[in-house]
Every structure is written in structure tokens, then in C-alpha cells.
Write a protein that holds these residues in place. Sequence first.
Motif, PDB file in Angstrom:
ATOM      1  N   TRP A 194      41.421 -10.708 -41.028  1.00 56.47           N
ATOM      2  CA  TRP A 194      41.167 -11.893 -40.389  1.00 56.47           C
ATOM      3  C   TRP A 194      40.957 -12.200 -39.053  1.00 56.47           C
ATOM      4  O   TRP A 194      41.226 -11.130 -38.134  1.00 56.47           O
ATOM      5  N   PHE A 195      40.251 -13.066 -38.868  1.00 58.76           N
ATOM      6  CA  PHE A 195      40.037 -13.182 -37.205  1.00 58.76           C
ATOM      7  C   PHE A 195      40.109 -14.754 -36.834  1.00 58.76           C
ATOM      8  O   PHE A 195      39.720 -15.468 -37.871  1.00 58.76           O
ATOM      9  N   GLY A 196      40.476 -15.184 -35.637  1.00 63.25           N
ATOM     10  CA  GLY A 196      40.445 -16.630 -35.323  1.00 63.25           C
ATOM     11  C   GLY A 196      39.290 -16.639 -34.239  1.00 63.25           C
ATOM     12  O   GLY A 196      38.707 -15.757 -33.749  1.00 63.25           O
ATOM     13  N   CYS A 197      38.797 -17.933 -34.215  1.00 61.99           N
ATOM     14  CA  CYS A 197      37.707 -18.230 -33.261  1.00 61.99           C
ATOM     15  C   CYS A 197      38.577 -18.836 -31.696  1.00 61.99           C
ATOM     16  O   CYS A 197      39.509 -19.138 -31.870  1.00 61.99           O
ATOM     17  N   GLU A 198      37.716 -18.411 -30.849  1.00 55.54           N
ATOM     18  CA  GLU A 198      38.236 -18.565 -29.392  1.00 55.54           C
ATOM     19  C   GLU A 198      38.381 -19.869 -29.182  1.00 55.54           C
ATOM     20  O   GLU A 198      39.072 -20.638 -28.396  1.00 55.54           O
TER      21      GLU A 198
END
Length: 105
Positions: free
Chosen positions: A76-80
Motif C-alpha cells: 500500500w501507499f498513501g498520497c502526500e
Amino acid sequence: AVMLASSDGVRTIAGAADQLSAPRAAVFSRDGRSVLIADAASQELLVAQPSGGISERVKLPCVPADLASMNDSPFWFGCESGGQIHLIQLTSSGTRVLFVPEPVE
């Protein structure tokens, strides 16, 4: 550049020659055959091989803030820019990025 340190020494996995300019995070796949690298400048996910070289580039829908693996599912990744979360699936046909919507109450 993203470098790998081992008992054999240090080697570059990806760098400027691979058009990597602002690596934000990197994580190994579970099988150790790939390294996922989130690049903030190009807004791409680079799938690299530990021996060096990029095998795939995937455009991300936002500038990545982080990147991690999960216990029983994909990465998973999160948005800045906010609270958006995305899942990353590595499949035999290529890498997929999936948006995870917020729960509706």
C-alpha cells in the motif's frame, strides 16, 4: 539512488540512469525478486530487480508519501496531499494500483 547492502558489498538497484530522481520509499516483494520504489518526482512506482534495472514503471495517481507491505495482502501507499490510500498488486500480467475508498457509514 536506491542501493542494496549485503555481505557481498553495496550495489545500486536504481538511480539516475533509470530516471529515478526523488525516491520516497522502497520495499522488497515477499519473494525477494523485486524491489518496489516510489518516486515522488515522476509520480511513478518503479519495479526493479535486486540485480539492477527497472522491469516496469507504473504511473501513480498522486505523489506518494510512503510505501509498505501488508501481512496478508498487497503493498500500500498513501498520497502526500491527503488521506488517500492505494493498494499495489504484483501479478503475472503486470502491476496494478487500486484506490481504497473511505468506508461509508
